[in-house]
Design an enzyme around this catalytic site. Structure first.
Site, PDB file in Angstrom:
ATOM      1  N   THR A  72      31.931  34.304  43.051  1.00  0.00           N
ATOM      2  CA  THR A  72      30.716  35.729  42.571  1.00  0.00           C
ATOM      3  C   THR A  72      29.719  35.323  43.297  1.00  0.00           C
ATOM      4  O   THR A  72      28.946  36.678  43.764  1.00  0.00           O
ATOM      5  CB  THR A  72      30.605  36.093  41.144  1.00  0.00           C
ATOM      6  OG1 THR A  72      32.280  35.946  40.291  1.00  0.00           O
ATOM      7  CG2 THR A  72      29.655  37.694  40.669  1.00  0.00           C
ATOM      8  N   CYS A 327      38.300  38.361  35.037  1.00  0.00           N
ATOM      9  CA  CYS A 327      37.349  39.271  34.681  1.00  0.00           C
ATOM     10  C   CYS A 327      37.339  40.044  33.890  1.00  0.00           C
ATOM     11  O   CYS A 327      35.991  40.669  34.007  1.00  0.00           O
ATOM     12  CB  CYS A 327      36.413  38.442  36.143  1.00  0.00           C
ATOM     13  SG  CYS A 327      36.833  39.039  37.053  1.00  0.00           S
TER      14      CYS A 327
HETATM   15  N1  PLP Z   1      37.532  36.874  44.154  1.00  0.00           N
HETATM   16  C1  PLP Z   1      38.494  36.394  44.069  1.00  0.00           C
HETATM   17  C2  PLP Z   1      39.122  37.227  44.672  1.00  0.00           C
HETATM   18  C3  PLP Z   1      38.719  36.116  43.011  1.00  0.00           C
HETATM   19  O1  PLP Z   1      40.046  35.399  42.428  1.00  0.00           O
HETATM   20  C4  PLP Z   1      38.127  35.192  41.817  1.00  0.00           C
HETATM   21  C5  PLP Z   1      37.361  34.846  40.573  1.00  0.00           C
HETATM   22  O2  PLP Z   1      39.204  35.430  39.994  1.00  0.00           O
HETATM   23  C6  PLP Z   1      36.216  35.894  42.236  1.00  0.00           C
HETATM   24  C7  PLP Z   1      36.325  36.048  43.624  1.00  0.00           C
HETATM   25  C8  PLP Z   1      35.686  35.004  41.557  1.00  0.00           C
HETATM   26  O3  PLP Z   1      35.554  33.859  41.542  1.00  0.00           O
HETATM   27  P1  PLP Z   1      34.761  32.882  39.896  1.00  0.00           P
HETATM   28  O4  PLP Z   1      35.395  32.749  39.136  1.00  0.00           O
HETATM   29  O5  PLP Z   1      34.039  31.750  40.989  1.00  0.00           O
HETATM   30  O6  PLP Z   1      33.235  34.106  40.131  1.00  0.00           O
END
Ligand code: PLP
Length: 387
Positions: A72, A327
């Site tokens: 993120t 999330c």
């Molecule tokens: N992008 C995608 C495609 C994801 O699946 C996720 C998390 O599930 C993220 C971004 C965000 O990852 P992080 O948990 O490291 O912030």
């Protein structure tokens, strides 16, 4: 038995990764930026060794890797950096309706608060982008940022990364690819696939949560604004003391993946197919979401008509799977990804994402098949008695 099939949310940390991290929680505690003593040198060396391993795994150069706290953060950094460098009235960000909220929420915010143009491209029923449409949209906006993921986290659809890169570069624009779910699950090499910026998250590859990387292709450094300013860490591209234990664990997880090679992808695909084929043949009015062929090897998003997926998951209780991205699991509306591929609200609420990983076994898949079949039949029976 308890079966974990939510690897797209997060993966169990490999015990070998925990072992590699352990000293950094006890006797090795220096700050990598402390240049005056051995504790600091030790930590700095660990961070640089970790960077070299991650670079090796990704077939990149060390200076193309910026350690951050999450995918993120990596995605926010790349997008906000672009906006910081751009004359917002003339350029825009093009993205896709099925992107992760790390991209969608960020571009929506920036569109409201900076006036940067944002275009969100639709997808077809398989979650595929219309590349002709992308090309047209870029025609009058050279210098845009295209933010399209390599593989979707909910339905697994894999985009044609190389084609998107070619179209983007031909239009004089930059390509940010959310590769968070892709590494370790599909072949991808940033340089040959033409990606300018990308994201990685350690907890999606068997490493710890709270650490990831922003990948920046060499030559783009000059066009970069850090999101977090402060100390000169990460070559002044990300302020803040590095999470040494985290980057050590991240690098260890990456090197374990490199050692495994493509065997895991084949194993996952065959287990995923076994699950899908059995569920579709034993349950009427069930369907698979996402592209039919170009789909992540570990992801099966399956709809069961007339079933509330949240009730189904509760009924199965020892199968850990999900209705959507972790999330956004607190959101009350239907999944934006399932809506984008054209499902009605009712059908979108009937879908479950099963995501497999390197510790998934055939026995667990067979146990899951049995549980899902029994639960769906039971819930449908109960519903018809009540009606
Ligand atoms: N992008 C995608 C495609 C994801 O699946 C996720 C998390 O599930 C993220 C971004 C965000 O990852 P992080 O948990 O490291 O912030």
């Amino acid at each position: 038995m308890s079966v974990y099939l939510d690897y797209n949310a997060t993966c169990p940390i490999d015990p070998r990764v925990v072992e590699a991290m352990a000293p950094w929680f006890s006797r090795r505690y220096g700050n990598p930026s402390s240049r005056d003593h051995v504790f600091g040198w030790d930590a700095a060396e660990a961070v640089e060794t970790a960077r070299a391993s991650v670079a090796d795994w990704l077939r990149m150069c060390r200076d193309e890797i910026v350690f951050v706290s999450s995918a993120t953060e990596a995605l926010n950094t790349a997008i906000r950096s672009y906006v910081g460098f751009t004359n917002c009235s003339s350029r825009k960000i093009l993205t896709c309706a099925t992107e992760h909220d790390a991209v969608l929420a960020t571009v929506r915010y920036l569109s409201c608060h900076t006036g940067v143009g944002v275009e969100i491209l639709e997808v077809d029923s398989g979650g595929n982008l219309d590349l002709g449409r992308l090309s047209c949209s870029l025609e009058n906006s050279p210098g845009s940022l295209v933010a399209v993921m390599a593989a979707n986290n909910e339905i697994g659809t894999v985009h044609s990364v190389r084609d998107i890169a070619d179209i983007t570069h031909a239009a004089g624009s930059l390509f940010l690819c959310d590769t968070t779910q892709a590494f370790g699950r599909m072949p991808l090499v940033l340089r040959s696939d033409g990606i300018d910026y990308a994201s990685v998250s350690a907890h999606k590859i068997g490493g710890p949560p709270g650490v990831g990387a922003l990948l920046i292709r060499r030559g783009l450094g000059a066009q970069f604004h850090p999101l977090i300013a402060g100390g000169g860490q990460e070559a002044s591209r990300r302020g803040g003391t590095q999470n040494v234990a985290g980057v050590v664990g991240f690098a260890h997880a990456a090197s374990l993946l490199s050692d495994e090679g493509s065997g895991t992808i084949q194993k996952l695909r065959s287990l995923r197919d076994r699950l899908e084929e059995a569920l579709l043949s034993e349950i009427e009015r069930a369907w698979v979401n996402g592209a039919s062929s170009n789909r992540l090897c570990n992801t099966a998003n399956i709809g069961f008509a007339g079933i509330d997926a949240r009730i189904l998951i509760r009924d199965m209780h020892d199968i850990a799977c999900s209705t959507r991205a972790a999330c956004s699991s607190g959101d009350s509306g239907p999944s934006h990804v399932l809506k984008a591929i054209g499902l009605s609200d009712e059908d979108a609420y009937s879908c479950i994402r099963f995501s497999l990983g390197r510790f998934t076994t055939e026995e667990e898949i067979d146990y899951t098949i049995d549980k899902v079949v029994k639960s769906v039949h039971k819930l449908r029976r109960n519903k018809s008695i009540r009606m």
